[in-house]
Each structure stands twice: as C-alpha cells, then as structure tokens.
Design an enzyme around this catalytic site. Structure first.
Site, short mmCIF file in Angstrom:
data_model
loop_
_atom_site.label_atom_id
_atom_site.label_comp_id
_atom_site.label_asym_id
_atom_site.label_seq_id
_atom_site.Cartn_x
_atom_site.Cartn_y
_atom_site.Cartn_z
N ASP A 1 0.81 -1.22 0.00
CA ASP A 1 0.00 0.00 0.00
C ASP A 1 0.84 1.27 0.00
OD1 ASP A 1 0.85 -0.63 2.60
OD2 ASP A 1 -1.16 -1.14 3.28
N ASN B 1 -8.21 -3.31 13.98
CA ASN B 1 -9.56 -3.66 13.52
C ASN B 1 -9.55 -4.86 12.57
OD1 ASN B 1 -8.49 -2.61 11.18
ND2 ASN B 1 -9.95 -0.91 10.99
N HIS C 1 -7.64 -5.16 9.81
CA HIS C 1 -7.32 -4.91 8.39
C HIS C 1 -6.01 -5.59 7.99
CE1 HIS C 1 -5.17 -0.82 9.38
NE2 HIS C 1 -4.25 -1.73 9.19
N GLU D 1 -10.01 -2.42 4.93
CA GLU D 1 -10.69 -2.18 6.20
C GLU D 1 -11.91 -3.10 6.34
OE1 GLU D 1 -9.12 -0.47 8.27
OE2 GLU D 1 -8.46 1.49 7.55
C1 F6R Z 1 1.28 -1.63 6.08
C2 F6R Z 1 -0.02 -2.29 6.12
C3 F6R Z 1 -0.86 -2.28 7.35
C4 F6R Z 1 -0.06 -2.54 8.63
C5 F6R Z 1 -0.96 -2.53 9.85
C6 F6R Z 1 -0.18 -2.70 11.14
O1 F6R Z 1 1.89 -1.78 4.82
O2 F6R Z 1 -0.43 -2.82 5.13
O3 F6R Z 1 -1.87 -3.25 7.22
O4 F6R Z 1 0.58 -3.78 8.52
O5 F6R Z 1 -1.67 -1.32 9.91
O6 F6R Z 1 0.67 -1.62 11.31
P1 F6R Z 1 1.82 -1.63 12.41
O7 F6R Z 1 2.80 -2.68 12.01
O8 F6R Z 1 2.44 -0.25 12.36
O9 F6R Z 1 1.15 -1.94 13.71
#
Ligand code: F6R
Length: 241
Positions: free
Chosen positions: A62, A128, A130, A135
């Site tokens: 992303d 959540n 994701h 989401e």
């Molecule tokens: C990042 C991504 C997100 C993160 C998730 C957890 O490329 O795709 O899904 O993996 O938000 O983020 P952290 O590791 O910062 O807790």
C-alpha cells in the site's frame, strides 16, 4: 495456520527472517512487502544478513494517496530507508501516491501483480483486523483500490506524523483477492492492542467484518506473534525466547 509465539519483537525479527531465508531457499522470486512498525525487526535481520535479493522483485501492499515517494511518511520512503537502500532488489513496486487517475493507478498495480505472481507475502494486521489497508467490510474478492481509511487506522498511524490532521485519509491498497493469491503468507503482530484482531482472525468466523479472517481459507499461512498478541487465543502455545 502454523502459529509461532515469541517472547518479543526481537525474537520475532529472527523467526521472521528465517521464514524469508527458507522462502529464498525454496526459490521464491517475488516478495510482497509491508510497512508499519511490525516488520522492522525482520527487515533489520535481513539487512544484517548476507541474503541476496539482487535478482528478486518486491511488491508493496500500500501507499498513502497524496504523498510523494520522497515524503518521509510515504511508504516508498519507509521501504527505501528500512530495506531497499541497504539490501538492493532487482525491482521494487509501490503504488504511486501522486497518480492523477486513481482508477488507472489501481489497474496499473493489478497488472504489476499479475505480471509478478507473489511467492511470499508478509502482512501486519490492524487493530480492527485490516490487512493491507483493506478495512472491515471490504469484499474478499477486491483487487487494488483507493481506500477511505478507517478513523481508527488514522488514529493508529498518527504516531508517525507531527499532527493527526497530517495523516492522509486515503491510501491505495492491494486487494484481499490479490493477497490470497500469494503462494505463502507470513502474518506478524506484536502487542496487546492486536490481541482481539489475532483472536478474531484465528478463532472467529470468516467474515468481511474481520478482513484477516479470510486467511483461514489460505493453505500456507504462518502467524508470528508475541505473547501479548497471543493473549486472547483459547489455545496455549510454547513461547520461543
Ligand atoms: C502496512 C499495512 C498495514 C499494517 C498494519 C499494522 O503496509 O499494510 O496493514 O501492517 O496497519 O501496522 P503496524 O505494524 O504499524 O502496527
């Protein structure tokens, strides 16, 4: 799912590194990569190793819409800093946050994924549930798309920005349909704040309200979590120290 519980993220970094090492040994060529705090210790272990990615391709999950790759909070910048500048790949793909036509950008990225089928995908997970920025409520079949980030995601990511209002409200994300086509998936999570999402993902129903639960339908998933993230699972595990 193969579940590995570790003492902390340092041990997680070493265990995650071993999954990459094994994937390379098995001939993996295309690596789906993630940003955020979670993969950092794994990338540190890769950087410190003599593993060679110079003939390999990476495709990131992303990117924030509106941020140039040179912006310090962009995911392109994150990847350059944490991995690519120190461990060169043959080619690296991240969605273009500045693309003028979001639909065309999503199509372009789907073509990149189609041209480079992902052998191994690393995922973090949101509080959540994701994965990528898919989401709750997102279709399991979706491909790359522009996402309105959930308020909870914006709050969770505000820690990286000077002000919460600076967090972009939209991001491009690889879709769940594409993630599920990866041959192998490594999902990593640390900390108490991820415990509910981990329990829902592994022991809850498969539902679009908990995007990561779709991984129950994939036949090659390794879940690497610390004790805190594992704390709401009903099964008990040995902890690797
Ligand atoms: C990042 C991504 C997100 C993160 C998730 C957890 O490329 O795709 O899904 O993996 O938000 O983020 P952290 O590791 O910062 O807790």
């Amino acid at each position: 799912m193969n579940i590995i519980v570790v003492e902390n993220e340092q041990v997680g970094g070493r265990e995650g590194y071993k999954v990459f090492e094994q994937a390379l040994a098995n001939g993996a060529n295309v690596f789906g990569l993630a940003t955020g705090s979670t993969p950092v210790t794994i990338y540190e272990n890769i950087v410190a190793s003599d593993l060679d990615f110079s003939e390999k391709t990476s495709i990131n999950l992303d990117e924030y819409q509106g941020l140039a790759g040179t912006h310090e909070q962009s995911y392109r910048y994150f990847m350059d800093e944490h991995l690519f500048n120190k461990k060169p790949f043959k080619e690296t793909f991240v969605p273009n946050g500045l693309a003028e036509d979001p639909e065309a950008e999503a199509k372009r990225y789907d073509q990149v994924i189609a041209d480079h089928p992902i052998d191994m995908q690393i995922l973090g997970i949101g509080q959540n549930g994701h994965i990528g920025f898919n989401e709750p409520g997102t279709s399991f079949d979706i491909t790359t798309h522009l996402v309105d980030l959930a308020e909870s995601t914006i709050e969770a990511n505000a820690r990286f920005f000077a002000d919460k209002n600076d967090v972009p409200r939209r991001a491009y994300s690889m879709g769940i349909g594409s993630i599920m086509k990866s041959k192998q998936i490594l999902l990593v999570a640390y900390g108490e704040s991820k415990a509910d999402a981990i329990a829902g993902m592994i022991e809850g129903p498969v539902t679009e309200e908990m995007p990561a639960s779709v991984l129950q339908r994939h036949d090659n998933v390794t879940v690497l979590i610390d004790k805190a993230a594992a704390s709401k699972l009903s099964q008990k595990f040995d902890v690797k120290a």
